[in-house]
Motif scaffolding. Structure first.
Motif, PDB file in Angstrom:
ATOM      1  N   ASN A  65       0.765  -1.054  -0.038  1.00 51.73           N
ATOM      2  CA  ASN A  65      -0.124   0.092  -0.063  1.00 51.73           C
ATOM      3  C   ASN A  65       0.812   1.202  -0.046  1.00 51.73           C
ATOM      4  OD1 ASN A  65      -2.688   1.084   0.081  1.00 51.73           O
ATOM      5  ND2 ASN A  65      -1.962   1.876   2.118  1.00 51.73           N
ATOM      6  N   GLY A 121      -6.105   0.844  -8.398  1.00 54.70           N
ATOM      7  CA  GLY A 121      -6.566   0.407  -6.910  1.00 54.70           C
ATOM      8  C   GLY A 121      -7.188   1.397  -6.142  1.00 54.70           C
ATOM      9  N   ILE A 173      -7.655  -0.544  -3.052  1.00 57.24           N
ATOM     10  CA  ILE A 173      -6.948  -1.960  -3.202  1.00 57.24           C
ATOM     11  C   ILE A 173      -5.581  -1.424  -3.386  1.00 57.24           C
ATOM     12  CG2 ILE A 173      -6.576  -3.887  -4.350  1.00 57.24           C
ATOM     13  CD1 ILE A 173      -9.530  -3.633  -5.462  1.00 57.24           C
ATOM     14  N   THR A 197      -1.086  -5.196  -4.602  1.00 58.40           N
ATOM     15  CA  THR A 197      -2.233  -6.360  -4.978  1.00 58.40           C
ATOM     16  C   THR A 197      -2.499  -6.302  -6.402  1.00 58.40           C
ATOM     17  OG1 THR A 197      -3.056  -6.291  -2.727  1.00 58.40           O
ATOM     18  CG2 THR A 197      -4.208  -7.392  -4.595  1.00 58.40           C
TER      19      THR A 197
END
Length: 335
Positions: A192, A305, A314, A318
């Motif tokens: 992240n 994301g 997201i 990922t």
């Protein structure tokens, strides 16, 4: 001597990728939980926007876009270096454990060392570098055999093992700590983007400013190292010295990136491969393209994301993994 047609092709691809990156930046500046009308972007950039528009653009959106772009560039360049010095197309700072080494150092620093918020942004890349450097030395040492040189397949396997073990160690370290710190490390593990303030940009830029010209200067030696050790020795190159210098550069680039983006893998794998498929294997041509491809890929992943599921997002790591993992399997089967 590089053919003029290849140079012309590289320049056209470079311009096309630059335009694609700019378009993605513009799209990213307007999209998000607090949307910003595209017809208000230019006035806001010129200082004629409302307080809300300027806050969203300059305090939230733009710093994240810039840090994501820079981190993607650093990860892709790191992967290009590692693939060159190991002569293995599967090398990537995330896959072979360098990112995880940086993550363990960041975890220990974050959990156990008190530090004020001002110095945190500038210290975190140095801490990440220390962890990544120690990990890289261990992986390199275990993969090297006296009289035989560096065993590249062994390096990949040992690196994957280190990556899994160090990720497990991070989970053990956070298992008994306070909730807010657990959330930070969990987000880091997921890839992240968290370092989204201007000080983090100022902390990562010097690494790129110094190391990109250095790698471009070393591009031809990286070409020779990729052939074989006997060839490199025959033209007067000190193989171990060059490998160590380039490995340090790759570690520094990866560490500076993951210190603000979290544990993102596969950018360093895909960026160099895509660039070589476009302009060929010569590093003088492929490295500038690889830098742009890596920056654009991570920027695109983060833009998707943070807008795919609102108001939640997201992690970019990922999104990248959803693309990169099948690509890695494809390369594994092909090679």
């Amino acid at each position: 001597m590089i053919q003029s047609e290849l140079i012309k092709k590289q320049r056209l691809i470079f311009l096309a990728l630059s335009a694609l990156t700019i378009i993605t930046i513009i799209i990213g500046m307007g999209m998000g939980f607090s949307s910003l009308s595209y017809d208000r972007l230019l006035p806001t950039i010129l200082g004629k926007g409302s307080f809300k528009e300027e806050f969203v653009l300059f305090s939230i959106r733009l710093p994240r876009i810039i840090i994501t772009l820079l981190a993607g560039m650093a990860l892709s360049l790191s992967g290009a270096i590692l693939q060159g010095i190991t002569r293995n197309d599967l090398a990537d700072p995330g896959i072979i454990g360098i990112n995880s080494g940086a993550g363990v150092a960041i975890t220990i620093f974050f959990l156990f060392v008190p530090v004020n918020s001002v110095s945190f942004a500038y210290l975190i890349p140095l801490i990440a570098f220390a962890g990544a450097f120690i990990t890289a030395c261990l992986i390199y040492g275990l993969s090297y055999r006296k009289g035989e040189g560096l065993k590249t397949k062994r390096l990949i396997l040992i690196g994957v093992g280190f990556s899994m073990a160090l990720s497990g160690l991070m989970i053990v370290l956070i298992s008994s700590t306070e909730r807010i710190k657990v959330q930070f490390i969990a987000k880091w593990l997921a890839g992240n983007i968290w370092g989204t303030d201007w000080p983090f940009i100022l902390a990562i830029i010097p690494w790129l400013v110094v190391l990109i010209p250095f790698i471009l200067y070393k591009a031809n030696r990286l070409n020779i190292l990729r052939l074989s050790e006997p060839v490199a020795v025959s033209v007067g190159i000190s193989v171990n010295k060059e490998r160590i210098q380039l490995l340090l550069a790759a570690v520094a680039l990866a560490a500076s990136a993951v210190s603000v983006t979290g544990g993102i893998s596969f950018i360093g794998l895909m960026g160099p491969h895509i660039s070589k498929s476009l302009v060929g294997p010569r590093n003088q041509l492929s490295i500038p393209i690889s830098i742009l491809v890596g920056g654009w890929l991570l920027l695109l992943a983060d833009t998707i994301g943070r807008n795919l599921i609102e108001p939640q997002s997201i992690p970019a790591g990922t999104i990248v993994a959803l693309i990169g993992a099948p690509y890695f399997v494809y390369l594994l089967i092909k090679k």
